[in-house]
Design a protein around this motif. Structure first.
Motif, short mmCIF file in Angstrom:
data_model
loop_
_atom_site.label_atom_id
_atom_site.label_comp_id
_atom_site.label_asym_id
_atom_site.label_seq_id
_atom_site.Cartn_x
_atom_site.Cartn_y
_atom_site.Cartn_z
N GLY A 284 -7.93 -13.46 -7.53
CA GLY A 284 -7.22 -12.19 -7.48
C GLY A 284 -6.61 -11.94 -6.12
N LEU A 285 -5.44 -11.33 -6.11
CA LEU A 285 -4.77 -10.91 -4.88
C LEU A 285 -4.46 -9.42 -5.01
CD1 LEU A 285 -2.12 -13.76 -4.64
CD2 LEU A 285 -4.12 -13.55 -3.19
N VAL B 166 -5.38 -3.15 -7.16
CA VAL B 166 -6.13 -4.17 -7.88
C VAL B 166 -5.84 -4.07 -9.37
CG1 VAL B 166 -7.98 -4.21 -6.15
CG2 VAL B 166 -8.18 -2.70 -8.13
N PHE B 167 -6.18 -5.15 -10.07
CA PHE B 167 -6.05 -5.21 -11.52
C PHE B 167 -4.66 -4.75 -11.95
CE2 PHE B 167 -10.63 -5.18 -10.78
CZ PHE B 167 -11.01 -6.28 -11.53
N SER B 168 -4.56 -3.74 -12.85
CA SER B 168 -3.25 -3.38 -13.40
C SER B 168 -2.71 -2.06 -12.86
CB SER B 168 -3.32 -3.33 -14.94
OG SER B 168 -4.30 -2.39 -15.37
N GLN B 169 -3.10 -1.67 -11.65
CA GLN B 169 -2.50 -0.48 -11.05
C GLN B 169 -0.99 -0.67 -10.91
OE1 GLN B 169 -5.22 -0.32 -7.55
NE2 GLN B 169 -5.24 1.89 -7.93
N ASP B 170 -0.24 0.38 -11.20
CA ASP B 170 1.22 0.35 -11.15
C ASP B 170 1.69 0.83 -9.78
OD1 ASP B 170 3.96 0.95 -11.32
OD2 ASP B 170 3.82 1.46 -13.43
N PRO B 171 2.35 -0.02 -9.00
CA PRO B 171 2.76 0.40 -7.65
C PRO B 171 3.62 1.66 -7.63
CG PRO B 171 3.02 -1.97 -7.89
CD PRO B 171 2.69 -1.44 -9.24
N GLN C 229 -4.27 -10.71 -10.97
CA GLN C 229 -5.64 -10.97 -11.39
C GLN C 229 -5.64 -12.00 -12.49
OE1 GLN C 229 -8.67 -9.56 -10.08
NE2 GLN C 229 -9.26 -11.41 -11.18
N LEU C 230 -6.17 -13.18 -12.21
CA LEU C 230 -6.28 -14.20 -13.24
C LEU C 230 -7.47 -13.88 -14.14
CD1 LEU C 230 -5.71 -17.46 -11.17
CD2 LEU C 230 -4.03 -16.08 -12.39
N PRO C 231 -7.36 -14.19 -15.42
CA PRO C 231 -8.50 -13.98 -16.31
C PRO C 231 -9.71 -14.77 -15.80
CG PRO C 231 -6.52 -14.49 -17.57
CD PRO C 231 -6.19 -14.75 -16.13
N GLY D 205 2.98 -13.15 -7.05
CA GLY D 205 3.48 -12.07 -7.90
C GLY D 205 4.85 -12.37 -8.47
N GLU D 206 5.70 -12.99 -7.66
CA GLU D 206 7.04 -13.32 -8.14
C GLU D 206 7.00 -14.40 -9.21
OE1 GLU D 206 9.29 -11.37 -7.45
OE2 GLU D 206 8.42 -10.38 -5.68
N PHE D 207 6.10 -15.37 -9.07
CA PHE D 207 5.96 -16.37 -10.13
C PHE D 207 5.56 -15.71 -11.44
CE2 PHE D 207 4.83 -20.08 -7.05
CZ PHE D 207 6.18 -20.29 -6.83
#
Length: 462
Positions: A201-202, A337-342, A375-377, A411-413
């Motif tokens: 995770g990043l 973290v996780f799925s927070q929306d910037p 975040q990778l599974p 993130g761009e990938f």
């Protein structure tokens, strides 16, 4: 397995040659942020493209408005996965030059009192030594088997250390060519000298600058003190309100999209043995200041934050000036973290500020970037495959860790190419990247090559 054994033996036999090839690359002063080194950046790109072509890749140097990219392709067996390996050939400036023990672009192999050896030069760990571990693994496969166990695309950037201005347009323009089943990113660290790590995770990032304004000009604090609103007071109170008494961020909706760690992951992090004191003592601190009841590893790897990175207002020069400032400014960053929306976080912060402004004050906001967390599974088959391959190579089993910072290309990938990244690196915390006397452990370089050989073989066998 017999093929892998011969590849590993080839890497062992040719270690000195691989160090010599890395040294050639390290001698090129590819400092991307300094226009005076544009020719060296192109020289590094051409060196790498030529080296990849020599081992059978279809390799080319691709021009951009800035420094060039290197793209190289090699076929794999029918049905084998397609992997995209990413690295960067550009390096940081070398200042202060007087603090280097040896020339920053004159690589040397140093033997230290404990018998360990390292390659000292700018870029040895960040990222030339790291990217060459993968290329050397491919070289050995070609030498021993005539091919590669996977279809491989290698993508090397020349502007990572200067903000990657050409990256996103290049990804968009070459989406079909660069898309793969998974990206392999070798720009990270091990847990320690004997324990390899996969970063799962990043944290993402939102940067905001807020300016609170009140009076039309700075005011004499004797004439106006007590009667006029002070923007420094207003901003200081807003900042104080950002956290509650338990250390949680108090912005409504801030924790939307924040999941709890799976217990198995929390247990594995606890097993790493990183105490609060051990983490904080090197920087002169003792007590964690984040959310109550969270370990320091949870705080930096899996929890979101709000931090004040700078604050100013009024007179800050030498001596003293009795003034009530007309405005006060703060620079605030949020790690996600996780799925927070910037953008939801940005909007929620702005509402939080505006709701606390007195009638005589107004605020303006200046955005400074934003990117989601990656975040990778935790149960990803690719993770498990790589973890087993790394554990076969190193003295201790591989661990899965988080990262408190961000690697924007990951993130761009995900966003532009639709693929996850496997983050495996062999750097160490004391490699002094971005600092004088940067080094890369010879063990990291050697066993990093062997590790990528094992990972490629394992991915090809899936």
């Amino acid at each position: 397995m017999a093929n892998l054994d011969s590849v590993l033996a080839c890497l062992d036999l040719n270690l000195d040659r691989s160090v010599a090839r890395l040294s050639e690359l390290l001698r090129i002063a590819s400092i991307s942020t300094d226009p005076a080194h544009a020719a060296e950046c192109r020289q590094a790109a051409e060196y790498l493209a030529g080296d990849l072509a020599a081992i059978g890749f279809d390799a080319s140097v691709r021009d951009t408005p800035g420094h060039p990219m290197v793209v190289a392709h090699h076929d794999g067996p029918a049905g084998a996965p397609h992997v995209l390996f990413y690295g960067h050939y550009d390096v940081q400036p070398v200042d202060p030059i007087a603090e280097w023990r040896t020339g920053p672009f004159e690589p040397v192999v140093e033997t230290r009192p404990d018998g360990t050896r390292c390659i000292a030069a700018r870029g040895s760990a960040d990222d030339k030594g790291q990217l060459m571990t993968f290329i050397e693994a491919c070289r050995a496969f070609k030498a021993e088997t005539g091919g590669l166990p996977c279809r491989v695309t290698i993508f090397l950037e020349g502007e990572e250390e200067s903000g990657s201005p050409s990256l996103n347009p290049f990804l968009d323009a070459n989406r079909a060519e660069l898309s793969a089943d998974v990206a392999l990113v070798c720009d990270t660290n091990m847990w320690d000298r004997e324990t390899p790590a996969i970063s799962t995770g990043l944290r993402g990032l939102v940067g905001e600058e807020v300016v609170v304004r009140a009076a039309s000009r700075d005011l004499h604090s004797g004439y106006y003190g007590g009667a006029a609103r002070n923007p420094v007071h207003v901003l200081a109170k807003i900042i104080a309100d950002l956290h509650d008494e338990t250390g949680r961020v108090a912005i409504p909706g801030f924790y939307d999209g924040v999941d709890e760690l799976p217990q198995a992951v929390r247990t594995s992090w606890q097993a790493l043995g990183m105490s609060d004191e051990a983490f904080l003592e090197p920087v002169g601190l003792k007590l964690p200041a984040g959310e109550s009841g969270r370990s320091v590893l949870e705080q930096i790897w899996s929890r979101p934050t709000a931090e004040v990175n700078g604050i100013s207002g009024g007179y800050t020069g030498k001596g003293f000036k009795t003034v009530i400032a007309a405005e006060a400014t703060a620079k605030i960053s949020f790690r996600l973290v996780f799925s927070q929306d910037p953008e939801r976080i940005r909007a929620a912060f702005r509402r939080f500020v505006e709701e606390r402004l007195p009638a005589d004050c107004r605020a303006e906001f200046h955005p400074h970037g934003g990117s989601p967390a990656i975040q990778l599974p935790f149960d990803s088959p690719v993770l498990e495959t790589a973890k087993a391959a790394l554990s076969d190579e190193w003295p201790k089993p591989a661990v899965m860790i988080g990262m408190g910072g961000s690697i924007p290309v990951v993130g761009e990938f995900k966003q532009r190419l639709g693929m996850d990244s496997l983050l495996v690196g062999f750097g160490l915390a004391d490699d002094a990247i971005h600092s004088p006397n940067e080094k890369y452990e010879l063990t990291s370089f050697h066993k990093g090559q062997r590790s990528w050989a094992r990972i490629l073989a394992a991915l090809g066998a899936r």
